[in-house]
Design an enzyme around this catalytic site. Structure first.
Site, PDB file in Angstrom:
ATOM      1  N   LYS A 182       0.929  -1.322   0.022  1.00 50.18           N
ATOM      2  CA  LYS A 182       0.011  -0.025  -0.110  1.00 50.18           C
ATOM      3  C   LYS A 182       0.739   1.315  -0.070  1.00 50.18           C
ATOM      4  O   LYS A 182       1.879   1.089   0.238  1.00 50.18           O
ATOM      5  CB  LYS A 182      -0.946  -0.162   1.316  1.00 50.18           C
ATOM      6  CG  LYS A 182      -1.882  -1.329   1.142  1.00 50.18           C
ATOM      7  CD  LYS A 182      -2.631  -1.165   2.507  1.00 50.18           C
ATOM      8  CE  LYS A 182      -3.903  -2.196   2.463  1.00 50.18           C
ATOM      9  NZ  LYS A 182      -4.516  -2.161   3.875  1.00 50.18           N
ATOM     10  N   HIS A 223      -2.107  -5.304   2.059  1.00 50.98           N
ATOM     11  CA  HIS A 223      -3.454  -6.069   1.860  1.00 50.98           C
ATOM     12  C   HIS A 223      -2.913  -7.722   1.387  1.00 50.98           C
ATOM     13  O   HIS A 223      -2.036  -7.954   0.581  1.00 50.98           O
ATOM     14  CB  HIS A 223      -4.278  -5.618   0.950  1.00 50.98           C
ATOM     15  CG  HIS A 223      -5.318  -6.477   0.367  1.00 50.98           C
ATOM     16  ND1 HIS A 223      -6.495  -6.806   1.058  1.00 50.98           N
ATOM     17  CD2 HIS A 223      -5.370  -7.400  -0.610  1.00 50.98           C
ATOM     18  CE1 HIS A 223      -7.248  -7.727   0.484  1.00 50.98           C
ATOM     19  NE2 HIS A 223      -6.603  -7.948  -0.626  1.00 50.98           N
ATOM     20  N   ARG A 241       2.348  -5.815   9.460  1.00 49.48           N
ATOM     21  CA  ARG A 241       1.601  -4.799  10.007  1.00 49.48           C
ATOM     22  C   ARG A 241       2.065  -4.048  11.280  1.00 49.48           C
ATOM     23  O   ARG A 241       1.498  -3.151  11.733  1.00 49.48           O
ATOM     24  CB  ARG A 241       0.034  -5.298  10.068  1.00 49.48           C
ATOM     25  CG  ARG A 241      -0.233  -5.362   8.602  1.00 49.48           C
ATOM     26  CD  ARG A 241      -1.677  -6.017   8.550  1.00 49.48           C
ATOM     27  NE  ARG A 241      -2.350  -5.625   7.236  1.00 49.48           N
ATOM     28  CZ  ARG A 241      -3.586  -6.186   7.303  1.00 49.48           C
ATOM     29  NH1 ARG A 241      -4.196  -7.066   7.761  1.00 49.48           N
ATOM     30  NH2 ARG A 241      -4.350  -5.958   5.977  1.00 49.48           N
TER      31      ARG A 241
HETATM   32  P1  GTP Z   1      -7.089  -5.589   4.131  1.00 51.27           P
HETATM   33  O1  GTP Z   1      -5.932  -6.636   3.791  1.00 51.27           O
HETATM   34  O2  GTP Z   1      -6.627  -4.300   3.697  1.00 51.27           O
HETATM   35  O3  GTP Z   1      -8.355  -6.108   3.222  1.00 51.27           O
HETATM   36  O4  GTP Z   1      -7.404  -5.767   5.589  1.00 51.27           O
HETATM   37  P2  GTP Z   1      -7.881  -7.051   6.341  1.00 51.27           P
HETATM   38  O5  GTP Z   1      -8.472  -8.041   5.483  1.00 51.27           O
HETATM   39  O6  GTP Z   1      -7.065  -7.307   7.572  1.00 51.27           O
HETATM   40  O7  GTP Z   1      -9.194  -6.259   7.162  1.00 51.27           O
HETATM   41  P3  GTP Z   1     -10.436  -5.944   6.240  1.00 51.27           P
HETATM   42  O8  GTP Z   1     -10.653  -6.597   5.035  1.00 51.27           O
HETATM   43  O9  GTP Z   1     -11.727  -6.444   7.449  1.00 51.27           O
HETATM   44  O10 GTP Z   1     -10.598  -4.375   6.209  1.00 51.27           O
HETATM   45  C1  GTP Z   1     -10.030  -3.820   5.016  1.00 51.27           C
HETATM   46  C2  GTP Z   1      -9.309  -2.458   5.683  1.00 51.27           C
HETATM   47  O11 GTP Z   1     -10.278  -1.535   6.073  1.00 51.27           O
HETATM   48  C3  GTP Z   1      -8.038  -2.669   6.700  1.00 51.27           C
HETATM   49  O12 GTP Z   1      -6.859  -2.693   5.989  1.00 51.27           O
HETATM   50  C4  GTP Z   1      -8.336  -1.481   7.339  1.00 51.27           C
HETATM   51  O13 GTP Z   1      -7.393  -0.474   6.825  1.00 51.27           O
HETATM   52  C5  GTP Z   1      -9.790  -1.078   7.324  1.00 51.27           C
HETATM   53  N1  GTP Z   1     -10.608  -1.308   8.672  1.00 51.27           N
HETATM   54  C6  GTP Z   1     -11.112  -2.824   8.450  1.00 51.27           C
HETATM   55  N2  GTP Z   1     -11.996  -2.719   9.810  1.00 51.27           N
HETATM   56  C7  GTP Z   1     -11.685  -1.554  10.412  1.00 51.27           C
HETATM   57  C8  GTP Z   1     -12.147  -0.736  11.541  1.00 51.27           C
HETATM   58  O14 GTP Z   1     -12.846  -1.650  12.211  1.00 51.27           O
HETATM   59  N3  GTP Z   1     -12.017   0.344  11.857  1.00 51.27           N
HETATM   60  C9  GTP Z   1     -11.146   1.224  11.022  1.00 51.27           C
HETATM   61  N4  GTP Z   1     -10.873   2.337  11.402  1.00 51.27           N
HETATM   62  N5  GTP Z   1     -10.634   0.588   9.928  1.00 51.27           N
HETATM   63  C10 GTP Z   1     -10.897  -0.616   9.481  1.00 51.27           C
HETATM   64 MG    MG Z   2      -9.550  -7.967   3.710  1.00 48.20          MG
END
Ligand code: GTP
Ligand code: MG
Length: 246
Positions: free
Chosen positions: A14, A147, A122
């Site tokens: 990212k 990601h 992370r």
């Molecule tokens: P990605 O690999 O980026 O998809 O992250 P992830 O799979 O660990 O998490 P998810 O797909 O649930 O969320 C995608 C992105 O949204 C995350 O990388 C975070 O930047 C953001 N995000 C997810 N959940 C939250 C939350 O509860 N609060 C906030 N502020 N950001 C969130």
């Molecule tokens: Mg995700």
């Protein structure tokens, strides 16, 4: 996935990782030496709003969604330098690719990552407070550097969103493809055309190798029938790096 022995996963490095010069470190952590996984595809992408919104479609409507879209587009880390707004999109493959990449990335929230999984990628991220126009706290944004697809079906959706079959060696295409023997398909401002319209972009032409699922969607949309995915989900990858505006 039609070749059971090959599992693939999408990784995005990212904008914050690029800005903080962590690219080399991250690639080293993801290398075959550490993960046992191999590169299948790679590209540098100037992320359009359409691609960002499709990628994070599951979060539409959540309070952090607008900042998440701006973050992945690079608008937050490079507000005045559009030429530096980009992510590195990678596909890795091998046994348990999805789980292995998720493990090495670590928990979504960098604070949790530092506490629960020191040493994961992370754990090097940051959490940024979010405020509304009046300056009130409305939550936070997670700048978590990387990601990785969370499950096999998500990996398939995401890989097909970011990559065309032609981005892979013919030996590293994990999903069913088809050669377009029919029409041209053009796209302009959210609409599909079979004939060239001024300002439209040709998505696929006869002879192109396409994901079969994309082709099924285009064919259904052409006939006015319900389709398995949206036109934007198909068109976004054909517009990758097409112009600065899309
Ligand atoms: P990605 O690999 O980026 O998809 O992250 P992830 O799979 O660990 O998490 P998810 O797909 O649930 O969320 C995608 C992105 O949204 C995350 O990388 C975070 O930047 C953001 N995000 C997810 N959940 C939250 C939350 O509860 N609060 C906030 N502020 N950001 C969130
Ligand atoms: Mg995700």
């Amino acid at each position: 996935m039609h070749k059971k022995e090959i599992e693939q996963t999408l990784v995005l490095i990212k904008p914050d990782a690029l800005k903080n010069s962590l690219t080399g470190y991250v690639l080293s952590q993801l290398s075959e030496f550490h993960t046992g996984l191999r590169f299948a595809g790679a590209k540098i992408v100037h992320v359009s709003r359409m691609l960002a919104e499709e990628h994070y479609a599951e979060h539409r409507g959540k309070v952090f969604y607008p900042s998440l879209i701006e973050y992945i587009m690079g608008l937050l880390h490079y507000p005045d330098a559009p030429e530096r707004r980009r992510v590195i999109a990678l596909v890795y493959q091998g046994q348990d690719a999805v789980k292995k990449m998720r493990d090495i990335c670590g928990p979504t929230n960098p604070h949790v990552a530092r506490e629960k999984k020191p040493g994961c990628i992370r754990a090097l991220g940051t959490v940024v407070p979010l405020k509304d126009a009046e300056g009130n706290d409305i939550g936070e944004r997670m700048d978590n550097l990387i990601h990785a697809s969370a499950a096999n079906d998500e990996a398939e959706r995401e890989i097909k969103l970011w990559f065309r079959p032609g981005d892979f060696s013919p030996f590293m295409r994990s999903y069913i493809t088809e050669v377009n023997k029919e029409d041209h398909y053009y796209f302009r401002e959210g609409r599909l055309y079979i004939k060239h319209e001024p300002g439209s972009v040709c998505l696929i032409a006869p002879g192109d190798v396409v994901w079969k699922s994309d082709f099924d969607t285009l064919r259904s949309l052409k006939q006015g029938l319900p389709a398995a995915s949206s036109l934007a989900a198909v068109a976004a990858k054909y517009l990758i790096n097409y112009t600065a505006e899309n």
